[in-house]
Each structure stands twice: as structure tokens, then as C-alpha cells.
Write an enzyme that holds these catalytic residues in place. Structure first.
Site, PDB file in Angstrom:
ATOM      1  N   ILE A 135       0.858  -1.181   0.000  1.00  0.00           N
ATOM      2  CA  ILE A 135       0.000   0.000   0.000  1.00  0.00           C
ATOM      3  C   ILE A 135       0.898   1.237   0.000  1.00  0.00           C
ATOM      4  O   ILE A 135       1.689   1.445   0.914  1.00  0.00           O
ATOM      5  CB  ILE A 135      -0.936   0.005   1.222  1.00  0.00           C
ATOM      6  N   LYS A 136       0.757   2.031  -1.046  1.00  0.00           N
ATOM      7  CA  LYS A 136       1.629   3.202  -1.220  1.00  0.00           C
ATOM      8  C   LYS A 136       0.978   4.436  -0.595  1.00  0.00           C
ATOM      9  O   LYS A 136      -0.154   4.796  -0.930  1.00  0.00           O
ATOM     10  CB  LYS A 136       1.921   3.434  -2.701  1.00  0.00           C
TER      11      LYS A 136
END
Length: 322
Positions: A135-136
Site C-alpha cells: 500500500i503506497k
């Protein structure tokens, strides 16, 4: 006479090579370990034939399930397309796919956590486990605190838009899986100020990543350092040996066409002595405030990501209305 291996082949022996693209054909051709997506890349993917069925399916979902709240429908279709592209990419790479949380949420810890959980659930519904996904999240204080909680839940995070030591150290203390320091954007700032480095070893982006890498290795931090935002193959070569390097297809192609020796530049065994100072919200804020480059580039990066997301949503809205 056997041809010498390309610089890309040599780089793969020193660092994990990540493709900074959602281009399905480029990823098939270049065979990176990991890849990444963002709203701009998803928007470009809308024009690629390989995603045509996905696009039609999700637009049909939007038309069928859309209620009176048109904005909510558009946003949901954008999320579904983002995950759909990620699912396709996860089929191609043996490693991870980074998927970006809305930049609009960069200063909202709880909303970032909620969106990350939603994305992981959407991937799971489509048969992709969370160990295939990063998850960025933008590396604001709020984003780092969101990542701290997500990591405790077993959701690995990629903290992006890293320009400053305070950001990097706060991420390491939070137990973040991976950080993405932006080499090229750091250089851009100083070049715009009339401070062009005399050599690649004086490139401020290269120097920053080397410094962070060495500090992390000396401390024994498990946080992965992934150099990002490259402007040249010279910058990439100067960081050979960094944990991971995320590289655009055009630079990957150049490295694949170049030959000659590619020496290791970074190694845990060569890391400098370093001690971390604990980072809290006040010291994080003061560290950023004392660094005009990081302040400008972090805010500008979030703004650019947000504009890209809005552009993707506008394209979807137009297609739904068409």
C-alpha cells in the site's frame, strides 16, 4: 566471443529491479520483480487493449450500481479500476504490486487506514493475497502513523515522496516495509536553484539515498530502501546495490542496451556507522521545516498525485456519461 551481459542484467544481480509502470506489455518484456501503479499509470492503462475488458466491465458496474451520488460512483469505479489493473499486474510479476492510496487523504491517518483496508479486501475478493501488495502512502506524519497501524495488521506499506532524513527515520521507527526516496526530484530542485552537481557522486539525490541506505543498514533496520524518480541511467548506476530500484521503462530499455562493467556502489558490509535519533511529530515537523527542498517537494508531490487522481476520475466520469 560471448557478449558481455547488459547493465540491466548486472543490476538484477545487485538490486531488486522494479518497473515504475502499469504498462502490461512493458512489464512482460522487461520482467521486473515488482511493479507499481498510480492514478496516472491507471489512466494511461485505460487506452491499452489488454485492459479493454476490465474497463468495460467496471464501467458497466458503475452504470448498473450508480445511485444518485454521481461522485461516489465515479470514485468507486476509480478504485475498482485501480485494483483491477493491480490484479493484472500481479499475474505478471513474482513480487509485489504497489497500489497508491488517494493523495487527498495524505493528512488523514484514519481515512488512509480505511482506504488501505478497503484495497486489501478488494484484492482478496479478486484472489490476490495481501502478501502480493504494497500500500503506497505519502510520507507525511499522518501517513507514517497510518502505516504504523497497517504494518501491525500485516499490511505492508510503501511510503513514498521521501525527500528528507526525518521522513526516512520516522518510517524506519514505524516499522514500515519500504520507503521510496525520490532521487530525480531532489536533483531537480537544486538544478532549478542553479546548483548543478559537478559529478554523479555529488548529485544530491544520489547522496541522500546512499546516506539513508547506510544509516538503515548500520542500525539493522528491516525497512527496504527503494530508490525512485530517476532522471538518468547514471543515477541508477550510482545506486547499484540499493535494496530495490524502481525504474521507468525507457531507462530500463537503455540499461538493457548498454554494456560494460556495472560495479556495486552500495553494500550492507560497507555501511557507515550511524545512530538514529528518536523522531516524534514535533521533531518530524521541525526537520521538514528546516529543509525547504523537502517541504516544497513533499507538498508538490502530494498535489501532483491528487491532480492525477482527479484526472483519472474525470476520465471515468466522462466515460460513464458517454
Amino acid at each position: 566471443m560471448t557478449a558481455s551481459p547488459s547493465k540491466l542484467a548486472q543490476l538484477r544481480e545487485l538490486s531488486v529491479v522494479v518497473a515504475d509502470t502499469g504498462d502490461y506489455d512493458a512489464i512482460k518484456r522487461l520482467k521486473p520483480v515488482d511493479c507499481t501503479t498510480n492514478p496516472t499509470l491507471v489512466k494511461k492503462a485505460l487506452d491499452l487493449p489488454v485492459y479493454a475488458d476490465l474497463i468495460e466491465r467496471e464501467l458497466a458496474w458503475g452504470r448498473e450500481h450508480g445511485g444518485d451520488d454521481r461522485t461516489a460512483t465515479v470514485n468507486e469505479v476509480a478504485d475498482r479500476l485501480t485494483i483491477g489493473v493491480g490484479v493484472k499486474l500481479a499475474e505478471l510479476v513474482p513480487g509485489r504490486v504497489s497500489t497508491e492510496v488517494d493523495a487527498d487523504l495524505a493528512h488523514d491517518t484514519q481515512a488512509t487506514i480505511a482506504k488501505a483496508r478497503k484495497f486489501i479486501a478488494m484484492y482478496a475478493e479478486r484472489g490476490v493475497s495481501k502478501d502480493k501488495i504494497l500500500i503506497k502512502i505519502a510520507a507525511t506524519w499522518e501517513g507514517i502513523e497510518a502505516a504504523r497501524q497497517l504494518q501491525k495488521e500485516g499490511i505492508d506499506c510503501n511510503l513514498t515522496l521521501i525527500f528528507n532524513r526525518s521522513q526516512a527515520l520516522a518510517c524506519a521507527e514505524a516499522g514500515v516495509f519500504l520507503i521510496s526516496p525520490f532521487v530525480g526530484r531532489i536533483l531537480d530542485y537544486y538544478v532549478a536553484q542553479g546548483q548543478t552537481p559537478a559529478s554523479i557522486d555529488e548529485d544530491p539525490g544520489v547522496v541522500f539515498v546512499r546516506t539513508v541506505y547506510n544509516e538503515f543498514k548500520q542500525r539493522g533496520s528491516s525497512t527496504v530502501v527503494m530508490g525512485a524518480s530517476f532522471r538518468s541511467t547514471a543515477q541508477i548506476e550510482a545506486l547499484a546495490g540499493c535494496d530495490r530500484l524502481t525504474i521507468s521503462p525507457d531507462l530500463l530499455e537503455k540499461l538493457d542496451a548498454e554494456h560494460g562493467e556495472l560495479p556495486r556502489k552500495l553494500s550492507p558490509a560497507q555501511a557507515d556507522n550511524a545512530q538514529f535519533t528518536p523522531i516524534d511529530s514535533d521533531s518530524f515537523a521541525s526537520g521538514l521545516a528546516a529543509d525547504p527542498m523537502a517541504t516544497e517537494k513533499l507538498a508538490g508531490g502530494i498535489d501532483t498525485f491528487a491532480k492525477d487522481l482527479h484526472a483519472l476520475r474525470k476520465t471515468i466520469a466522462d466515460k460513464l456519461a458517454g
